[in-house]
Scaffold this motif. Structure first.
Motif, mmCIF file in Angstrom:
data_model
loop_
_atom_site.group_PDB
_atom_site.id
_atom_site.type_symbol
_atom_site.label_atom_id
_atom_site.label_comp_id
_atom_site.label_asym_id
_atom_site.label_seq_id
_atom_site.Cartn_x
_atom_site.Cartn_y
_atom_site.Cartn_z
ATOM 1 N N ILE A 180 0.818 -1.216 0.000
ATOM 2 C CA ILE A 180 0.000 0.000 0.000
ATOM 3 C C ILE A 180 0.852 1.266 0.000
ATOM 4 C CG2 ILE A 180 -0.218 0.126 2.523
ATOM 5 C CD1 ILE A 180 -3.158 0.978 2.071
ATOM 6 N N ARG A 205 -4.046 -3.255 -3.268
ATOM 7 C CA ARG A 205 -3.146 -2.410 -2.475
ATOM 8 C C ARG A 205 -2.970 -1.035 -3.106
ATOM 9 N NH1 ARG A 205 -1.990 -7.604 -1.821
ATOM 10 N NH2 ARG A 205 -1.308 -8.370 0.222
ATOM 11 N N PHE A 289 -7.760 0.121 3.998
ATOM 12 C CA PHE A 289 -6.304 0.087 3.909
ATOM 13 C C PHE A 289 -5.856 -1.374 3.990
ATOM 14 C CE2 PHE A 289 -6.290 4.360 6.374
ATOM 15 C CZ PHE A 289 -6.324 5.102 5.194
#
Length: 533
Positions: A180, A205, A289
């Motif tokens: 990410i 991601r 996330f």
């Protein structure tokens, strides 16, 4: 890579691009029909659902007559058009003659397309061929696709310079996110590029790169018509962009919140928090996330308006503790966190709201069993409370139940972890495999905090049905699906049940207060959970 410290408060680009006062980022919907008629239908749908422009993917057409079909597609499209004829060597479907492909793109320009997307490898050649022929307001997007990784910031900057040298009006950089934090390099480029830039990191991601385009000055982002027609990995739908994430409201100074987890896409938290933020006019967005390394995530995204607040779920509730500057005393006792707030000075403060959410929901369920005149104090007092799992949620339930006067038993696949947690709360421990034969008394309470039974493994259960007859109430922390096999079988065995969504709702109230300092819109949270159960 260093932390993301881009100052977005005064983000400006030329010609009204990326103004800080409003969201200038466009939403583009690719149309991938194999026939012209299907593309026309999809174009109408794209306008209806709120897209700003469409990308006509000529390489998806099974039979293509350039002049006839381009005229139809461009003239009848109700929105501005990007025409793309992507070759196989750049991730597309076209395998024919290169001159024929470029001629079709030139023809699209002549027939009124608003943009052409051409690959960096042939951009010099293509731009030379149309020199002096470009209509006013027509723009060439020069794109580069990397389906393997996201290069260094220096390498991406060099790539942008190469794209700019071709005479591109707009640069498009597409990479693949293996973590990410790769999105941070995309954001650095879109903020600092000298020409309008589209920056996207592919994959789950890379979702941030799509959703936060307006915050970091991206020229446009792509949204699919529906989940079955995505044109690239990690692409979300236009509906989700506009309705779930409130994309039109995102600006350079928008605060970013989200839920840290792995997996995380199943979480309904963005639905709740984004609706809540919008209802009171907060300039904030909440998203998923997908994090592999918590420390790396917080080190990379360290500015006060990024990761301004985070929910934290499996498997990071304990690992995230090590990254905090301060930990609430209750969370410290539990040894796990699920709520993180970043102060204006950048310091991270952690809380645990899981135990409040889960225990409150279980108490409500027990009180309902007691009838009209519940006894004073907590209905958990004196109850034998069996917790399955010794991870973050298990710790929260064990601690919360012990605080309410319950006699706690912890069962876990790894017995040493069960023993360690049980000792902390003054309880007993069991190997998970022994729970089905553990029934020293009737009317016990069971709380499952393991992931057994979570989507997609919905046919699984942590404890056999026959063992559930000894419990008066069964709680499952899983909320996807709502009706887990455990809860269905508990109900059949005569136990009261408490859904995982109740824990989500109650702990969400506490998180919202910690994030914003405002009371939670409780009725809105409940309405949304019912609607999207």
């Amino acid at each position: 890579m260093g932390s993301l410290s881009v100052d977005t408060s005064n983000l400006q680009k030329g010609s009204g691009f990326g103004k800080s006062s409003s969201n200038a980022t466009l939403v583009c919907t690719p149309v991938l029909g194999t026939t012209v008629n299907q593309m026309l239908v999809d174009m109408a749908r794209a306008k209806e659902i709120g897209a700003d422009l469409v990308e006509i993917r000529l390489d998806y057409l099974t039979n293509f007559n350039p002049r006839f079909h381009l005229q139809t597609l461009i003239k009848q499209c109700p929105l501005p058009t990007i025409v793309t004829y992507r070759p196989k060597w750049e991730g597309g479907r076209y395998e024919g003659d290169e001159n024929r492909r470029q001629d079709a793109l030139s023809l699209a320009m002549e027939l009124g397309a608003d943009y052409i997307d051409v690959e960096l490898q042939v951009a010099h050649e293509f731009n030379s061929s149309i020199h002096g022929k470009k209509p006013d307001n027509f723009k060439v997007i020069v794109s580069s696709h990397n389906f393997h990784d996201t290069p260094s910031s220096e390498a991406i900057a060099n790539l942008i310079a190469r794209i700019q040298s071709t005479g591109a009006d707009i640069a498009k950089i597409v990479t693949t996110a293996s973590d990410i934090t790769d999105c941070a390099r995309i954001f650095q480029i879109t903020v600092h590029s000298q020409i309008p830039t589209i920056g996207i990191a592919l994959g789950e991601r890379g979702l941030l790169s799509r959703l936060l385009s307006p915050k970091f000055g991206g020229y446009l982002t792509y949204g699919a018509l529906d989940a079955d027609t995505v044109s690239a990995p990690g692409q979300t739908t236009v509906k989700d962009l506009l309705e779930l994430y409130n994309f039109r409201l995102i600006k350079p100074d928008t605060k970013v919140y989200g839920i840290i987890g792995k997996p995380v896409g199943h979480s309904k938290s963005p639905l709740l928090f984004n609706a809540a933020f919008k209802s009171v006019g907060l300039n904030a967005v909440y998203m998923h996330f997908l994090v592999d390394d918590v420390e790396k995530f917080f080190n990379t995204y360290s500015s006060p308006d990024f990761a301004s607040g985070c929910s934290c779920t499996i498997p990071h509730k304990e690992a995230a503790l090590k990254c905090m500057d301060e930990v609430d005393h209750i969370a410290k006792k539990i040894g796990a966190i699920n709520n993180i707030v970043r102060r204006p000075d950048g310091k991270l403060i952690a809380f645990n709201t899981d135990y409040i959410g889960a225990i409150t929901a279980i108490e409500d369920g027990l009180r309902a069993l007691e009838g009209a005149k519940p006894a004073p104090g907590s209905p958990l007092s004196g109850k034998l409370f069996v917790v399955l799992g010794a991870g973050g949620a298990g710790k929260s339930l064990a601690y919360g139940a012990s605080q309410k006067g319950a006699r706690v038993v912890v069962a876990n696949r790894t017995f040493e972890r069960a023993k360690e947690l049980a000792n902390k709360v003054g309880g007993k421990s069991l190997p998970l495999c022994e729970v089905e034969n553990f029934h020293p008394e009737e009317g016990m309470v069971l709380a499952n905090t393991t992931s057994v039974g979570m989507k997609p493994n919905m046919d699984q259960t942590p404890i056999p049905k026959h063992a559930l007859e000894h419990y008066c109430l069964v709680f499952d922390a899983i909320y996807t699906p709502k009706d887990t096999r455990l809860l269905r079988e508990a109900k059949e065995a005569g136990a009261a049940i408490v859904y995982g969504k109740e824990m989500l709702i109650h702990q969400g109230f506490e998180q919202y207060k910690n994030f914003t300092g405002l009371p939670a819109p409780e009725e809105l949270f409940r309405q949304l959970m019912e609607k999207h159960a």
